[in-house]
Design a protein around this motif. Sequence first.
Motif, PDB file in Angstrom:
ATOM      1  N   LEU A  26       0.806  -1.116   0.104  1.00  0.00           N
ATOM      2  CA  LEU A  26      -0.007   0.132  -0.044  1.00  0.00           C
ATOM      3  C   LEU A  26       0.860   1.119  -0.007  1.00  0.00           C
ATOM      4  O   LEU A  26       1.703   1.194   0.823  1.00  0.00           O
ATOM      5  CB  LEU A  26      -0.804  -0.032   1.253  1.00  0.00           C
ATOM      6  N   PHE A 114      -9.109  11.051   1.615  1.00  0.00           N
ATOM      7  CA  PHE A 114      -7.778  10.954   2.575  1.00  0.00           C
ATOM      8  C   PHE A 114      -7.968  10.616   4.107  1.00  0.00           C
ATOM      9  O   PHE A 114      -9.151  10.758   4.528  1.00  0.00           O
ATOM     10  CB  PHE A 114      -6.901  12.258   2.464  1.00  0.00           C
ATOM     11  N   LEU A 115      -6.694  10.220   4.479  1.00  0.00           N
ATOM     12  CA  LEU A 115      -7.153   9.832   5.851  1.00  0.00           C
ATOM     13  C   LEU A 115      -6.960  11.071   6.766  1.00  0.00           C
ATOM     14  O   LEU A 115      -5.882  11.857   6.608  1.00  0.00           O
ATOM     15  CB  LEU A 115      -5.901   8.562   6.318  1.00  0.00           C
ATOM     16  N   GLU A 116      -7.832  11.135   7.579  1.00  0.00           N
ATOM     17  CA  GLU A 116      -7.656  12.357   8.861  1.00  0.00           C
ATOM     18  C   GLU A 116      -7.203  12.075   9.828  1.00  0.00           C
ATOM     19  O   GLU A 116      -7.780  11.047  10.666  1.00  0.00           O
ATOM     20  CB  GLU A 116      -9.258  12.834   8.793  1.00  0.00           C
ATOM     21  N   LEU A 117      -6.183  12.807  10.696  1.00  0.00           N
ATOM     22  CA  LEU A 117      -5.738  12.392  11.911  1.00  0.00           C
ATOM     23  C   LEU A 117      -5.879  13.643  12.801  1.00  0.00           C
ATOM     24  O   LEU A 117      -5.267  13.587  14.058  1.00  0.00           O
ATOM     25  CB  LEU A 117      -4.143  11.773  11.729  1.00  0.00           C
ATOM     26  N   ARG A 140      -2.687   9.036  16.726  1.00  0.00           N
ATOM     27  CA  ARG A 140      -3.837   8.582  15.823  1.00  0.00           C
ATOM     28  C   ARG A 140      -3.126   7.926  14.764  1.00  0.00           C
ATOM     29  O   ARG A 140      -3.509   7.190  14.122  1.00  0.00           O
ATOM     30  CB  ARG A 140      -4.501   9.636  15.306  1.00  0.00           C
ATOM     31  N   LYS A 143      -2.204   4.461  15.399  1.00  0.00           N
ATOM     32  CA  LYS A 143      -3.398   3.525  15.420  1.00  0.00           C
ATOM     33  C   LYS A 143      -3.556   3.214  13.898  1.00  0.00           C
ATOM     34  O   LYS A 143      -3.984   2.057  13.520  1.00  0.00           O
ATOM     35  CB  LYS A 143      -4.345   4.142  16.136  1.00  0.00           C
ATOM     36  N   ALA A 144      -3.425   4.357  13.133  1.00  0.00           N
ATOM     37  CA  ALA A 144      -3.869   4.120  11.482  1.00  0.00           C
ATOM     38  C   ALA A 144      -2.652   3.203  11.030  1.00  0.00           C
ATOM     39  O   ALA A 144      -2.984   2.184  10.168  1.00  0.00           O
ATOM     40  CB  ALA A 144      -3.481   5.478  10.746  1.00  0.00           C
ATOM     41  N   ILE A 147      -3.738  -0.328  12.133  1.00  0.00           N
ATOM     42  CA  ILE A 147      -4.956  -0.684  11.124  1.00  0.00           C
ATOM     43  C   ILE A 147      -4.395  -1.289   9.819  1.00  0.00           C
ATOM     44  O   ILE A 147      -4.791  -2.191   9.543  1.00  0.00           O
ATOM     45  CB  ILE A 147      -5.846   0.384  11.207  1.00  0.00           C
ATOM     46  N   LYS A 150      -2.544  -4.493   8.831  1.00  0.00           N
ATOM     47  CA  LYS A 150      -3.249  -5.807   8.736  1.00  0.00           C
ATOM     48  C   LYS A 150      -3.744  -6.079   7.209  1.00  0.00           C
ATOM     49  O   LYS A 150      -4.650  -7.021   7.092  1.00  0.00           O
ATOM     50  CB  LYS A 150      -4.315  -5.872   9.686  1.00  0.00           C
ATOM     51  N   THR A 151      -3.886  -5.021   6.489  1.00  0.00           N
ATOM     52  CA  THR A 151      -4.521  -4.980   5.151  1.00  0.00           C
ATOM     53  C   THR A 151      -3.425  -5.206   3.774  1.00  0.00           C
ATOM     54  O   THR A 151      -3.917  -5.260   2.968  1.00  0.00           O
ATOM     55  CB  THR A 151      -5.288  -3.799   5.100  1.00  0.00           C
ATOM     56  N   ARG A 242       4.292  -5.512  12.663  1.00  0.00           N
ATOM     57  CA  ARG A 242       3.480  -6.489  11.761  1.00  0.00           C
ATOM     58  C   ARG A 242       4.299  -6.563  10.366  1.00  0.00           C
ATOM     59  O   ARG A 242       4.273  -7.607   9.868  1.00  0.00           O
ATOM     60  CB  ARG A 242       2.176  -6.183  11.437  1.00  0.00           C
TER      61      ARG A 242
END
Lengths: 364, 364
Positions: A26, A114-117, A140, A143-144, A147, A150-151, A242
Amino acid sequence: MQDIILASNQNKAKNFLHELEGKNPLFMCTMATTGTAKIPGISAAGQNPEITDYTPAADVELLLLGKCKSIQGVPVTPDGIPTPALATMSALNLANIPALPINAGLVIQPQVPFLELGAKPGKDIRTGKAVSNIDETFSRAKKAGEILSKTTDYIVIGESIPGGTTTALATLLAMGVDAKGKVSSSMPRNPHELRNKIAEEALKKSNIKFGDLKNEPMKAISNVGDPMMPVFAGLVIGATPRIPVLMAGGTQMTAIAAIVKTLEPKSTENVAIATTRWITEDKTSDIKAIVSQIGDIPIVAANLNFGNSRFSGLRAYETGIVKEGVGVGGASIAAILKSNGAINSEKLLAELEKNYAQIMNSKQ
Amino acid sequence: MQDIILASNQNKAKNFLHELEGKNPLFMCTMATTGTAKIPGISAAGQNPEITDYTPAADVELLLLGKCKSIQGVPVTPDGIPTPALATMSALNLANIPALPINAGLVIQPQVPFLELGAKPGKDIRTGKAVSNIDETFSRAKKAGEILSKTTDYIVIGESIPGGTTTALATLLAMGVDAKGKVSSSMPRNPHELRNKIAEEALKKSNIKFGDLKNEPMKAISNVGDPMMPVFAGLVIGATPRIPVLMAGGTQMTAIAAIVKTLEPKSTENVAIATTRWITEDKTSDIKAIVSQIGDIPIVAANLNFGNSRFSGLRAYETGIVKEGVGVGGASIAAILKSNGAINSEKLLAELEKNYAQIMNSKQ
């Protein structure tokens, strides 16, 4: 792998890359602005200092849509040389790699997902109060990173923050890394003198001497850094337990490496800095000399060469303009790795030229 | 698979689920608010109508952090029954499924990472101007669905939008789907009369009669829908060309199905509605009767039963309170599927009770 240069720690770099061959990454692009970019002569990431507020938004719009929405045309340097986002986009499209932008502190938000933090734009580092709300955005971002780890098999993180090498210089100095005269520039003539002066002014305003904040990266960022830093470091620290992370950028990445190394040393075992040949071969900067002061982090570089391009706007990259940005080195390397080498520098340039012709000639 | 009820189109549902066994999903939670939820008696997703603005933010904070930051404690119904997000969180944690919140139009933003698409909060549908900026948020959501479909095997999309079944009713009526007396409610006594009255007022204000907007879902949303709808539909339409999508919710999902069916019929071939036994066995609503008017979309339900729980706040779910929300049915089904049945309803309840004890007893 052909067209990936092992620029340092060759064995470690080789093993690191080997793990990523054929895998699905990604690509994430952190976007931020800082008042520091408004100082004349500091940033070439925009036709003039004022428009640099729009550059990150326009860059990621280009990545996701193949055209910009927040500005006409595409971001260009004062000389009219187009943004490296064009080459990043070409690499991602060619290898079908998904891209996710991250708001790491913007004045102008992009008109794409977009990802907001919760990050806020940065201030001129000469105020001594460069970044606010650091702990929250770091947490934050961490945490992102957790998450998203894992993808996907691995993450490539790039940046679009005009003025970012100047804030990197000041942060490195605060943390005791000797980076003077060693950070890279998007201009052909590296403005070391101007940048040193600004970094020194910033440190003085904050009452910081070289190395005073060796163990306090958050304070260094808060005083003389930029808002991309806590977000980028949080993503790395969240994801690396990970999966591996390619930190995609030029000498700015050394500041991230120093921050991560201090906050979570183990994380640096699962990262590499991914950049371009224009950075690793640059005579006016020295990324290896900076990294060697921080830790045992491999540096890999995409062997991009636009010297034979039919477009002067691309050939200009060989004169030392731009060099890096929007994770172009990392995206190119990821495209090569994902395709097990079927994509190489030649194919990357061909795809870029195709897109260049289409985008630069269309009057939007 | 044990503990997944094939509630309709049994063969199609079975084949659909079979494809997802052992796969790695991404759970997404759309979050939105609407002025419609402020009408007394409409929503039980909060202790009182005013606090429903905080419910979506608190719900996703619970999913990501195991505790809320925007409110004290957790969201509860007026009777003190806790949010289904507790059960969603338990299912996701048990199966190690990543969760990504989406801002689909919020008054209060959560203090965790979320995807931003430029959506604005919805207005009371009786204004006839329920949702603004629909085309833009739909198109960004579609792009987000495309991007994320490259990172995961399938997507489960849930929702947290207080008042969402009332806006769903009005939208279904505008599109010519007879849903009167058939939509579900988070209250034990389904307030059909009040909801019909509000939906009728909304349609009248917009000069819409039943079925007038059969082929104009965007206009239906704009007048009498909610901001979650274009975002949810965009995610589905963006993702389904590549991967399957579980639309996780109660009768609200029928409105999404109607919208998607009209905009992009092919997308409905790669979706199922995933809900709970409390919805499919509900005597006061009829999800199957609504879906049968729209298309051949399977409905599957998690066979959750909290009747034997040691906590009265969970046993209350068996009296018809809450029933669905925050994608609890879909998250439970995804957990069962990912574990190839090793996770079942019993284990889901045990995990939920563990978290319930910990979270409800801690004075935050």
